[in-house]
Design a protein around this motif. Structure first.
Motif, PDB file in Angstrom:
ATOM      1  N   THR A 178       4.188 -51.900  19.101  1.00 23.81           N
ATOM      2  CA  THR A 178       3.346 -51.838  17.743  1.00 23.81           C
ATOM      3  C   THR A 178       3.388 -53.250  17.104  1.00 23.81           C
ATOM      4  OG1 THR A 178       4.343 -49.844  17.438  1.00 23.81           O
ATOM      5  CG2 THR A 178       3.153 -50.570  15.645  1.00 23.81           C
ATOM      6  N   TYR A 179       4.389 -53.904  16.800  1.00 23.32           N
ATOM      7  CA  TYR A 179       4.539 -55.198  16.189  1.00 23.32           C
ATOM      8  C   TYR A 179       3.823 -56.189  17.182  1.00 23.32           C
ATOM      9  CZ  TYR A 179       7.674 -52.640  12.968  1.00 23.32           C
ATOM     10  OH  TYR A 179       8.154 -51.804  12.082  1.00 23.32           O
ATOM     11  N   LYS A 207       3.250 -57.253   3.333  1.00 24.01           N
ATOM     12  CA  LYS A 207       3.690 -56.190   2.586  1.00 24.01           C
ATOM     13  C   LYS A 207       2.662 -55.332   1.839  1.00 24.01           C
ATOM     14  CE  LYS A 207       7.243 -59.452   0.907  1.00 24.01           C
ATOM     15  NZ  LYS A 207       8.064 -59.846  -0.078  1.00 24.01           N
ATOM     16  N   PRO A 217       1.068 -54.586   7.338  1.00 20.39           N
ATOM     17  CA  PRO A 217       1.350 -53.341   6.342  1.00 20.39           C
ATOM     18  C   PRO A 217       2.902 -53.583   5.730  1.00 20.39           C
ATOM     19  CG  PRO A 217       1.161 -52.707   8.438  1.00 20.39           C
ATOM     20  CD  PRO A 217       1.005 -54.229   8.514  1.00 20.39           C
ATOM     21  N   TYR A 218       3.191 -53.049   4.345  1.00 22.13           N
ATOM     22  CA  TYR A 218       4.556 -52.847   3.977  1.00 22.13           C
ATOM     23  C   TYR A 218       5.105 -51.692   4.915  1.00 22.13           C
ATOM     24  CZ  TYR A 218       8.382 -51.841   0.892  1.00 22.13           C
ATOM     25  OH  TYR A 218       9.468 -51.819   0.267  1.00 22.13           O
ATOM     26  N   ASP A 219       6.304 -52.301   5.755  1.00 23.60           N
ATOM     27  CA  ASP A 219       6.789 -51.656   6.579  1.00 23.60           C
ATOM     28  C   ASP A 219       8.412 -51.785   6.456  1.00 23.60           C
ATOM     29  OD1 ASP A 219       8.150 -50.724   8.912  1.00 23.60           O
ATOM     30  OD2 ASP A 219       6.375 -51.453  10.388  1.00 23.60           O
ATOM     31  N   LYS A 220       9.285 -50.630   6.205  1.00 23.27           N
ATOM     32  CA  LYS A 220      10.566 -50.859   6.178  1.00 23.27           C
ATOM     33  C   LYS A 220      11.231 -51.326   7.478  1.00 23.27           C
ATOM     34  CE  LYS A 220      14.552 -48.380   4.208  1.00 23.27           C
ATOM     35  NZ  LYS A 220      15.052 -46.986   3.605  1.00 23.27           N
ATOM     36  N   HIS A 221      10.755 -50.644   8.738  1.00 17.98           N
ATOM     37  CA  HIS A 221      11.379 -51.019   9.880  1.00 17.98           C
ATOM     38  C   HIS A 221      11.285 -52.420  10.480  1.00 17.98           C
ATOM     39  CE1 HIS A 221      12.562 -46.843  10.481  1.00 17.98           C
ATOM     40  NE2 HIS A 221      11.231 -46.599  10.222  1.00 17.98           N
TER      41      HIS A 221
END
Lengths: 285, 122
Positions: free
Chosen positions: A261-262, A216, A240-244
């Motif tokens: 990406t992930y 996060k 990273p802090y990432d909503k998806h």
């Protein structure tokens, strides 16, 4: 190679990291030691599940043989026994299964019987073996389940990812005991930094090589990163802090299977971890 | 009738201890002989199962009535097996509580707690 993923507090991202690393590293073994609320299996949805009970030994008294000498009551280190009105009372939840009472009893009135405290489920999803420890509701300790679980999950060649319970108590110590490397997951909050400090103390006490992953991660103030800098803790990577990512994970999906990406993000973390493990566990000449 | 009270000190004017299993001392009072004596609670320093061991001390002293502010489940199992009646104290001196009990001003302890077992107080 056994990597334990731990954190001082719940909700930092242990399972997110452990599940995605195991899914990437196939062939792999994923071990869920969070026996009070194991959830790693929800992501893998393993098939061909084999279930085994986990039992502990507790004493049982034969009242016709017991003569009330109270040797067992006096010597029990855990005060799990009491003698009242010609009856021996046994408190299962306090008993640590040490076996001393049945060993001591001059009348041979005490014997040990099995008490089921939980189960282990083992299954497979693609090339990942998933082992899950489940403590039955109301039982006092999951430690015997973790001991059995790690024995069950022992693998010579595949990467083993141990998803630990949160905190830094005995149940976590048991989970990291055989690990070659400890991965400390933290988050950029004061609470995160404080709990990172506690697990850092734990892995230091156990003399385990370790690295930190900051989950996060956001730009700006980062108390966890500051703690790492001040105390020379190696930060192996950041998520990273990432909503998806959070939504994918909350829906029970393994992020690396859903987006390039992930996949790239967790691959770089896995590479950094493996590189560090090799470096840290190499014999120093 | 013999009455037991968990207390902070082994002196006549001691207060009732807030804990049963981890009270430093127990006060025993015999209503027939009016004799009072104190016993050190060896369970107070144990890492676990203090309530069970403390209850064993109460049982072994031939107590009929225990006056206590609180009592855990497992200690209660031992005390109830020994037919010991439990009554709830009010804060203050052990003597005031004994006097109130003699004047029949007490209610039975019915809020047995589930125990702390290493998780700290409630």
């Amino acid at each position: 190679m056994k990597i334990a993923v731990l954190s001082g507090k719940g909700g930092t991202g242990k399972t997110l990291l452990a599940v995605n690393l195991a899914a990437l590293a196939q062939p792999a073994v994923y071990v869920d030691c969070d026996v009070e609320e194991p959830n790693g299996h929800l992501y893998f949805r393993p098939k061909h599940i084999v279930q085994k009970p986990v039992c502990i030994k507790i004493p049982q008294v034969n009242p016709t043989l017991c003569n009330g000498c109270r040797k067992c009551v006096e010597h029990c280190a855990f005060n799990a026994l009491a003698y009242v009105k010609d009856n021996l009372l046994i408190f299962d939840d306090i008993c640590h299964s040490c076996g001393l009472c049945s060993l001591l009893c001059p009348q041979k009135a005490l014997s040990e019987i099995d008490k089921e405290i939980g189960i282990i489920q083992s299954g497979r999803a693609d090339d990942v073996c998933i082992h899950t420890g489940i403590l039955h509701i109301g039982q006092a300790t999951g430690i015997p389940i973790i001991q059995n679980l790690l024995l069950e999950a022992s693998s010579a060649d595949a990467l083993t990812v141990i998803d630990c319970p949160p905190g830094s108590a005995c149940i976590v110590m048991e989970s990291i005991k055989d690990a070659d490397f400890c991965l400390l997951v933290t988050e950029p909050t004061l609470f995160g930094a404080h709990n990172l400090s506690m697990v850092h103390d734990l892995v230091t006490l156990f003399n385990k090589p370790f690295g930190v992953i900051i989950n996060k991660s956001i730009p700006g103030a980062n108390p966890a990163e500051t703690f790492c800098k001040e105390n020379n803790l190696p930060v192996l990577g950041k998520i990273p802090y990432d909503k998806h990512l959070s939504i994918l994970h909350s829906n029970g999906e393994i992020a690396v299977k859903h987006s390039e990406t992930y996949r790239a993000l967790f691959s770089s973390l896995l590479d950094a971890v493996i590189k560090e493990v090799r470096h840290e566990t190499a014999p120093h000449s | 009738m013999k009455i037991a009270v968990p207390v902070d000190e082994n002196t006549q004017n001691t207060n009732v201890c807030v804990s049963f299993g981890r009270a430093p001392y127990f006060l025993f009072f015999d209503t027939k002989t009016k004799q009072t004596y104190f016993v050190h609670n060896s369970a107070a320093s144990s890492t676990g199962g203090a309530g069970i061991q403390a209850a064993q001390i109460i049982v072994d002293n031939g107590v009929d009535v225990l006056l206590t502010p609180r009592c855990g489940e497992q200690a209660a199992d031992v005390l109830i097996a020994a037919d010991i009646a439990l009554y709830k104290t009010f804060s203050g001196s052990a003597q005031d509580n004994l006097d109130a009990f003699a004047a029949d001003k007490f209610s039975e302890l019915d809020d047995i707690h589930a125990g702390f077992h290493g998780h700290g107080g409630k």
